[in-house]
Design a protein around this motif. Structure first.
Motif, PDB file in Angstrom:
ATOM      1  N   GLN A 118      25.724  13.078  -1.592  1.00 40.65           N
ATOM      2  CA  GLN A 118      26.229  14.266  -0.908  1.00 40.65           C
ATOM      3  C   GLN A 118      25.763  15.565  -1.580  1.00 40.65           C
ATOM      4  N   LYS A 119      25.391  15.477  -2.839  1.00 41.28           N
ATOM      5  CA  LYS A 119      24.945  16.655  -3.565  1.00 41.28           C
ATOM      6  C   LYS A 119      23.465  16.939  -3.347  1.00 41.28           C
ATOM      7  N   ILE A 120      22.809  16.027  -2.619  1.00 39.53           N
ATOM      8  CA  ILE A 120      21.367  16.140  -2.419  1.00 39.53           C
ATOM      9  C   ILE A 120      21.070  16.251  -0.921  1.00 39.53           C
ATOM     10  N   ASP A 121      20.164  17.128  -0.551  1.00 39.21           N
ATOM     11  CA  ASP A 121      19.745  17.244   0.843  1.00 39.21           C
ATOM     12  C   ASP A 121      18.394  16.565   1.018  1.00 39.21           C
ATOM     13  N   PRO A 122      18.384  15.305   1.512  1.00 41.18           N
ATOM     14  CA  PRO A 122      17.125  14.582   1.606  1.00 41.18           C
ATOM     15  C   PRO A 122      16.239  15.117   2.703  1.00 41.18           C
ATOM     16  N   GLY A 176       9.364   8.575   3.776  1.00 35.62           N
ATOM     17  CA  GLY A 176       8.581   9.643   4.375  1.00 35.62           C
ATOM     18  C   GLY A 176       8.207  10.748   3.421  1.00 35.62           C
ATOM     19  N   GLU A 177       9.019  10.976   2.397  1.00 41.05           N
ATOM     20  CA  GLU A 177       8.779  12.074   1.460  1.00 41.05           C
ATOM     21  C   GLU A 177       8.920  11.580   0.024  1.00 41.05           C
ATOM     22  N   VAL A 178       8.185  12.204  -0.862  1.00 40.71           N
ATOM     23  CA  VAL A 178       8.256  11.842  -2.280  1.00 40.71           C
ATOM     24  C   VAL A 178       9.673  12.047  -2.809  1.00 40.71           C
ATOM     25  N   LYS A 179      10.333  13.100  -2.328  1.00 39.98           N
ATOM     26  CA  LYS A 179      11.691  13.383  -2.784  1.00 39.98           C
ATOM     27  C   LYS A 179      12.630  12.227  -2.471  1.00 39.98           C
ATOM     28  N   GLN A 180      12.447  11.609  -1.308  1.00 36.39           N
ATOM     29  CA  GLN A 180      13.303  10.493  -0.919  1.00 36.39           C
ATOM     30  C   GLN A 180      13.047   9.272  -1.793  1.00 36.39           C
ATOM     31  N   ILE A 181      11.791   9.050  -2.148  1.00 32.28           N
ATOM     32  CA  ILE A 181      11.465   7.938  -3.043  1.00 32.28           C
ATOM     33  C   ILE A 181      12.135   8.145  -4.396  1.00 32.28           C
ATOM     34  N   ILE A 182      12.120   9.366  -4.871  1.00 29.79           N
ATOM     35  CA  ILE A 182      12.756   9.681  -6.161  1.00 29.79           C
ATOM     36  C   ILE A 182      14.255   9.448  -6.080  1.00 29.79           C
ATOM     37  N   LYS A 226       0.835  -1.200   0.000  1.00 28.14           N
ATOM     38  CA  LYS A 226       0.000   0.000   0.000  1.00 28.14           C
ATOM     39  C   LYS A 226       0.871   1.251   0.000  1.00 28.14           C
ATOM     40  N   GLY A 227       0.479   2.206  -0.834  1.00 29.68           N
ATOM     41  CA  GLY A 227       1.256   3.434  -0.940  1.00 29.68           C
ATOM     42  C   GLY A 227       2.560   3.173  -1.663  1.00 29.68           C
ATOM     43  N   GLY A 228       3.508   4.052  -1.451  1.00 27.41           N
ATOM     44  CA  GLY A 228       4.820   3.859  -2.053  1.00 27.41           C
ATOM     45  C   GLY A 228       4.807   3.989  -3.563  1.00 27.41           C
ATOM     46  N   PHE A 229       5.859   3.476  -4.175  1.00 30.26           N
ATOM     47  CA  PHE A 229       6.050   3.626  -5.620  1.00 30.26           C
ATOM     48  C   PHE A 229       6.857   2.444  -6.128  1.00 30.26           C
ATOM     49  N   MET A 230       6.494   1.920  -7.282  1.00 34.56           N
ATOM     50  CA  MET A 230       7.216   0.797  -7.877  1.00 34.56           C
ATOM     51  C   MET A 230       8.096   1.270  -9.027  1.00 34.56           C
ATOM     52  N   VAL A 231       9.341   0.818  -9.031  1.00 31.66           N
ATOM     53  CA  VAL A 231      10.248   1.113 -10.134  1.00 31.66           C
ATOM     54  C   VAL A 231      10.695  -0.203 -10.758  1.00 31.66           C
ATOM     55  N   LYS A 232      11.088  -0.129 -12.005  1.00 30.89           N
ATOM     56  CA  LYS A 232      11.581  -1.310 -12.708  1.00 30.89           C
ATOM     57  C   LYS A 232      13.087  -1.183 -12.928  1.00 30.89           C
ATOM     58  N   GLY A 247      19.449   3.307   3.476  1.00 32.81           N
ATOM     59  CA  GLY A 247      18.742   3.188   4.744  1.00 32.81           C
ATOM     60  C   GLY A 247      19.401   3.935   5.875  1.00 32.81           C
ATOM     61  N   SER A 248      20.700   4.173   5.771  1.00 35.69           N
ATOM     62  CA  SER A 248      21.405   4.957   6.785  1.00 35.69           C
ATOM     63  C   SER A 248      21.270   6.458   6.534  1.00 35.69           C
ATOM     64  N   THR A 249      20.723   6.825   5.388  1.00 37.28           N
ATOM     65  CA  THR A 249      20.580   8.238   5.023  1.00 37.28           C
ATOM     66  C   THR A 249      19.219   8.787   5.424  1.00 37.28           C
ATOM     67  N   PHE A 250      18.158   7.987   5.238  1.00 42.72           N
ATOM     68  CA  PHE A 250      16.809   8.387   5.639  1.00 42.72           C
ATOM     69  C   PHE A 250      15.949   7.141   5.804  1.00 42.72           C
ATOM     70  N   PRO A 251      14.822   7.235   6.551  1.00 39.11           N
ATOM     71  CA  PRO A 251      13.950   6.062   6.753  1.00 39.11           C
ATOM     72  C   PRO A 251      13.463   5.512   5.416  1.00 39.11           C
ATOM     73  N   LEU A 252      13.456   4.195   5.335  1.00 39.07           N
ATOM     74  CA  LEU A 252      13.195   3.584   4.042  1.00 39.07           C
ATOM     75  C   LEU A 252      12.594   2.199   4.225  1.00 39.07           C
ATOM     76  N   GLU A 253      11.595   1.901   3.411  1.00 37.98           N
ATOM     77  CA  GLU A 253      11.022   0.561   3.360  1.00 37.98           C
ATOM     78  C   GLU A 253      11.034   0.099   1.907  1.00 37.98           C
TER      79      GLU A 253
END
Length: 235
Positions: free
Chosen positions: A231-235, A199-205, A152-158, A179-185
Motif C-alpha cells: 500500500q505504500k508503493i504505487d506500482p 511490465g516494468e523494472v519497478k514491479q520486478i523489484i 528470456k528477459g526478466g530477472f532471477m532472485v535467490k 498477481g492481483s496487484t499488477f501483471p506478473l509471470e
C-alpha cells in the motif's frame, strides 16, 4: 500439505508403500529381497501432500540437493558433449548436464541454441549422489514443454529453499496477492531461485523485495504486513 513431525537421518518413514510414491529431498528408498522401505537422509520436518503420494524432508539446508522430477532454475555455464549439450549451474554440489535434444520437438537440425549465461527452467530427470544430475526441458508424461525451457528477459532472485517450497504451494498468499496487484509471470525452482517477469523494472523489484521480506530466513513478513508494504508503493 500435511506436516508429520521431526525426522533424523536413518529414520524409517511409515505409510510409504504406494507404488506411485514420489520421494523428494531428504528421502531414500531401500530395497531388499523381502521388502522396500524409505528412510530419511537428513534431519528436518517430514512433509507429505494431502493424498499421501509425495513425501519430502524440509530442512534449513543452504545447498540444494537435486531430486528427480523437481523443477529447477539453472544458469548455463558452458557447452559440453562436443557442443551438443550444456553444463548448467543449479546451485548443487555438482553442475548439471542438459542435452541439446532435451527440449520439446528438438532434433539434431532443429534445437535451441543456448548461450553461456542463459537461464533455463528445467526438470531434474536423473539425480544420484555419485553422478552429475541431468536435466530435461519437457514434462516427463506429456513430452510437452509445459513451461520448461529458456527463460528470456526478466530477472532471477535467490531465496531460501524453504521459501521456494512455500511459493510452490498454491495456498501460499504471496504470488496470488502480487498477481492481483499488477501483471506478473513467475517461475519458481525448488533450488532456491525465482525468475520474475513483469511490465516494468519497478514491479520486478517490488516482487523481489516481497519475496525477501516473506522469506522464513529473511523478514518473515505475514500476509497483512506484505499488504501494508504494498500500500505504500504505487506500482
Amino acid at each position: 500439505m500435511l506436516m508429520s513431525g521431526l525426522v533424523l537421518p536413518g529414520d524409517v518413514i511409515p505409510n510409504t508403500s504406494k507404488s506411485s510414491l514420489k520421494l523428494g529431498p531428504g528421502l531414500l528408498q531401500l530395497s531388499s529381497t523381502s521388502s522396500k522401505h524409505v528412510i530419511s537422509t537428513r534431519a528436518g520436518l517430514l512433509n507429505q501432500t494431502a493424498n499421501g503420494s509425495s513425501f519430502w524432508v524440509e530442512s534449513n539446508s543452504r545447498r540444494y540437493v537435486p531430486a528427480p522430477q523437481e523443477g529447477v532454475i539453472g544458469v548455463v555455464t558452458a557447452r559440453a558433449g562436443g557442443g551438443e549439450a550444456y553444463r548448467v549451474d543449479i546451485g548443487s554440489a555438482h553442475p548439471a548436464q542438459l542435452d541439446g535434444l532435451a527440449f520439446e520437438g528438438a532434433t539434431k537440425r532443429n534445437r535451441p541454441i543456448l548461450k553461456v549465461g542463459s537461464l533455463v527452467y528445467a526438470r531434474v530427470s536423473l539425480a544420484h549422489k555419485d553422478m552429475e544430475p541431468e536435466l530435461e526441458c519437457f514434462d516427463a508424461q506429456t513430452r510437452k514443454s509445459e513451461g520448461f525451457g529458456e527463460l528470456k528477459g526478466g530477472f532471477m532472485v535467490k531465496c531460501s529453499l524453504g521459501m521456494c517450497r512455500l511459493l510452490l504451494n498454491a495456498r501460499h498468499f504471496l504470488l496470488p496477492l502480487l498477481g492481483s496487484t499488477f501483471p506478473l509471470e513467475v517461475a519458481v525452482g525448488t533450488n532456491g531461485r525465482v525468475w520474475i517477469q513483469s511490465g516494468e523494472v519497478k514491479q520486478i523489484i517490488i516482487v523481489a523485495r516481497c519475496i525477501e521480506a516473506a522469506d522464513p530466513d529473511g523478514g518473515r513478513m505475514d500476509e497483512n504486513q506484505i499488504k501494508t508494504f504494498l500500500q505504500k508503493i504505487d506500482p
